[in-house]
Design a protein around this motif. Structure first.
Motif, mmCIF file in Angstrom:
data_model
loop_
_atom_site.group_PDB
_atom_site.id
_atom_site.type_symbol
_atom_site.label_atom_id
_atom_site.label_comp_id
_atom_site.label_asym_id
_atom_site.label_seq_id
_atom_site.Cartn_x
_atom_site.Cartn_y
_atom_site.Cartn_z
ATOM 1 N N SER A 95 -1.155 0.033 -7.393
ATOM 2 C CA SER A 95 -0.606 0.982 -8.377
ATOM 3 C C SER A 95 -1.421 2.269 -8.415
ATOM 4 N N GLN A 96 -2.740 2.169 -8.276
ATOM 5 C CA GLN A 96 -3.580 3.366 -8.242
ATOM 6 C C GLN A 96 -3.268 4.218 -7.012
ATOM 7 N N LEU A 97 -3.114 3.557 -5.863
ATOM 8 C CA LEU A 97 -2.815 4.281 -4.629
ATOM 9 C C LEU A 97 -1.430 4.924 -4.693
ATOM 10 N N LEU A 98 -0.445 4.204 -5.215
ATOM 11 C CA LEU A 98 0.912 4.746 -5.306
ATOM 12 C C LEU A 98 0.978 5.933 -6.263
ATOM 13 N N ALA A 99 0.283 5.833 -7.388
ATOM 14 C CA ALA A 99 0.290 6.935 -8.348
ATOM 15 C C ALA A 99 -0.347 8.183 -7.751
ATOM 16 N N MET B 20 1.500 11.808 -6.741
ATOM 17 C CA MET B 20 1.030 13.099 -7.234
ATOM 18 C C MET B 20 0.731 14.045 -6.071
ATOM 19 N N ALA B 21 0.116 13.545 -5.004
ATOM 20 C CA ALA B 21 -0.213 14.386 -3.850
ATOM 21 C C ALA B 21 1.055 14.919 -3.194
ATOM 22 N N GLY C 102 -0.945 13.038 5.712
ATOM 23 C CA GLY C 102 -2.203 13.587 5.207
ATOM 24 C C GLY C 102 -2.437 13.263 3.749
ATOM 25 N N ALA C 103 -1.352 13.257 2.952
ATOM 26 C CA ALA C 103 -1.478 12.869 1.540
ATOM 27 C C ALA C 103 -1.947 11.426 1.421
ATOM 28 N N ALA C 104 -1.391 10.549 2.264
ATOM 29 C CA ALA C 104 -1.833 9.150 2.263
ATOM 30 C C ALA C 104 -3.294 9.033 2.699
ATOM 31 N N MET D 144 -3.565 5.424 12.307
ATOM 32 C CA MET D 144 -4.613 4.419 12.522
ATOM 33 C C MET D 144 -5.750 4.586 11.513
ATOM 34 N N LEU D 145 -6.083 5.845 11.201
ATOM 35 C CA LEU D 145 -7.105 6.088 10.183
ATOM 36 C C LEU D 145 -6.665 5.560 8.821
ATOM 37 N N ASN D 146 -5.407 5.774 8.493
ATOM 38 C CA ASN D 146 -4.895 5.286 7.209
ATOM 39 C C ASN D 146 -4.908 3.769 7.138
ATOM 40 N N VAL D 147 -4.527 3.114 8.230
ATOM 41 C CA VAL D 147 -4.570 1.645 8.259
ATOM 42 C C VAL D 147 -6.002 1.155 8.100
#
Length: 525
Positions: A411-415, A419-420, A446-448, A505-508
């Motif tokens: 939930s923190q990541l999705l919020a 916003m980003a 990039g937002a992720a 890959m960085l995001n994963v």
């Protein structure tokens, strides 16, 4: 004096034993290694178009010292900022306020503690620069003075100045962290812009906080004299370019003049003067506020009475029914409201102004400059994304709740991601209208990356400092068009698909780090 020494010692040990300091130290080691690139590298740290300096003691020592001065001044402010705030939050400040130490004595101790922290990192880069001399050169004599003097005249005055600015920012701006960061960002840019490329003069020597102008003019004069050129600009910093042949020149270093040394002493005196004048406005941990008069609450007229007394107990039948809901959407809504409501309300006027500006300015300017700056202005929101529970000591409750890994952290990541994306919406829609699907995907990717980087660094380090330092550094390098830090894909890349794959890959990886470390924390803390 004993109070000052005790505060300096305690504050220095507390800072240097933190995870953020250790990770910053590791990053600095790698940066110091990259200050002296190998001959086959595709980048330089001091670029004279068409020319390249021979790796002798003077070149390695001066370039390492100058790069250390600029980079440490750039992110060092974020590392040392918050010393007074920590004393306020922990209650130590109230204890210090009862001691005989003066306001100036306390601020002086914090100032010197800031300086020692930065000096520790600078000393490490000094040692690494000597190692890199023996790694990168062969046959050139080792002259220790070519390493000591540049670090002494470049780094020491600059670190004193940054340490003093951190004190001034805390005294006059208090808890307004984002305002402190913005002012320092523009002040640093103004100091750099005011000296780079200017001709040598007494005035320019004195206003050159970092000594950049003196060094670049010395290198430029050497090339112009030896090859009868008329070069006007020397680029200091990481400059990436295609490989081509260079003409070499041997530079013997700067001739240290009395005027230059006097200018260094002047900046040290200015630093002490800033701390002294700040002591007159220091609050000394006195936060008394006028207590408002509280109106006595009147009993509602519809409350029943029995024998002149209030009815005992609570009528459960009048309470709303309990509804069990295990979805994460209420958490997402709550986290989003926490992100939006953090900080002063007036600051959303600044955010709104930039957001509207991205609708009307040229797309490449909005994409490459305004969007990274707008995202950086939310640094205090992102940095506490996954650390606020620990900071406020609520993790004992949240981590013991129902499925915290499946509900709380997502939930923190999705919020934050929502916003980003909302902040980047003008650029996303304009890129989509222009048919540039790669840009749309890069911005979302990039937002992720930004959200996952904030969460992972916060979870691993246990605080927000490391992300704030790294995010500021990345944003500054983006404005300087350094492709390596372009997490939004605004700069041209050789392979768009390859860039997207690397970011994915960085995001994963960051997501895996966040969930695995938080899983361990939930089970063991």
């Amino acid at each position: 004096m004993k109070y000052i020494y005790s505060i300096i010692k305690a504050d220095y040990l507390q800072r240097t034993r933190s995870y953020s300091f250790l990770i910053t130290l590791a990053i600095t080691i790698y940066a110091a290694y990259s200050f002296v690139p190998p001959p086959t590298a595709s980048y330089t740290t001091l670029n004279v178009v068409g020319y390249k300096g021979i790796y002798n003691s003077a070149w390695v020592g001066h370039v390492s010292a100058m790069m250390t001065t600029i980079m440490l001044s750039l992110y060092g402010f974020f590392l040392i900022n918050g010393g007074i705030k920590k004393d306020v939050d922990t209650g130590i400040g109230q204890i210090i306020a009862t001691t005989p130490i003066t306001n100036f004595g306390y601020l002086l101790s914090k100032f010197l503690s800031n300086f020692l922290v930065l000096l520790t990192i600078s000393a490490l880069t000094f040692l690494i620069s000597i190692v890199m001399f023996f790694v990168r050169t062969s046959g050139s004599p080792f002259i220790i003075g070519d390493f000591i003097l540049p670090f002494l005249f470049f780094a020491i005055p600059a670190l004193f100045t940054v340490s003093a600015l951190a004190i001034v920012a805390e005294v006059f701006l208090g808890r307004k962290l984002i305002l402190q960061y913005i002012i320092f960002f523009f002040l640093f840019g103004a100091l750099m812009a005011n000296v780079v490329g200017h001709k040598s003069s007494t005035v320019n020597t004195f206003i050159d906080t970092f000594g950049v102008n003196t060094m670049t003019n010395s290198v430029k004069d050497k090339v112009n004299t030896q090859y009868h050129e008329h070069i006007d600009a020397v680029n200091l910093g990481f400059t990436f370019s295609a490989k081509h042949r260079f003409k070499t020149f041997e530079w013997d270093g700067i001739s240290w003049t009395g005027i230059f040394i006097a200018s260094r002493l002047m900046w040290i005196c200015i630093a002490f003067g800033l701390v002294y004048f700040s002591s007159f406005s220091f609050h000394r941990f006195d936060f008394k506020q006028a207590a408002g008069k509280k109106k006595k609450a009147l009993a509602p007229a519809n409350i029943s009475h029995t024998n002149g007394t209030f009815a005992a107990g609570i009528n459960v039948s009048l309470l709303p029914p309990v509804v069990t809901d295990y979805s994460i959407f209420p958490f997402v809504k709550t986290e989003l409201l926490l992100l939006i409501r953090k900080g002063p309300k007036w600051f959303w006027l600044v955010n709104g102004g930039l957001w509207i500006s991205m609708v009307f300015v040229k797309l490449d300017i909005a994409y490459a400059y305004l969007l990274p700056i707008l995202l950086f202005l939310q640094v205090t929101r992102w940095s506490e994304l996954a650390t606020k529970e620990v900071t406020n000591r609520l993790h004992y409750f949240t981590w013991s709740s129902y499925k915290p890994l499946q509900r709380m952290l997502p939930s923190q990541l999705l919020a934050a991601f929502t916003m980003a994306v909302a902040l980047a919406l003008p650029v996303i829609l304009r890129s989509a209208a222009a048919g540039n699907i790669y840009s749309v995907f890069n911005i979302i990717n990039g937002a992720a990356f930004l959200v996952l980087l904030a969460a992972s660094l916060g979870i691993v380090s246990g605080g927000k400092k490391l992300f704030e330092i790294l995010f500021f550094f990345i944003t500054y390098l983006i404005t300087q068009k350094i492709p390596l830090t372009d997490y939004l894909g605004a700069l041209p890349h050789d392979s768009p698909i390859g860039f997207i794959s690397i970011m994915l890959m960085l995001n994963v990886f960051l997501g895996a780090v966040s969930f695995s470390v938080r899983s361990w924390q939930v089970r063991h803390l």
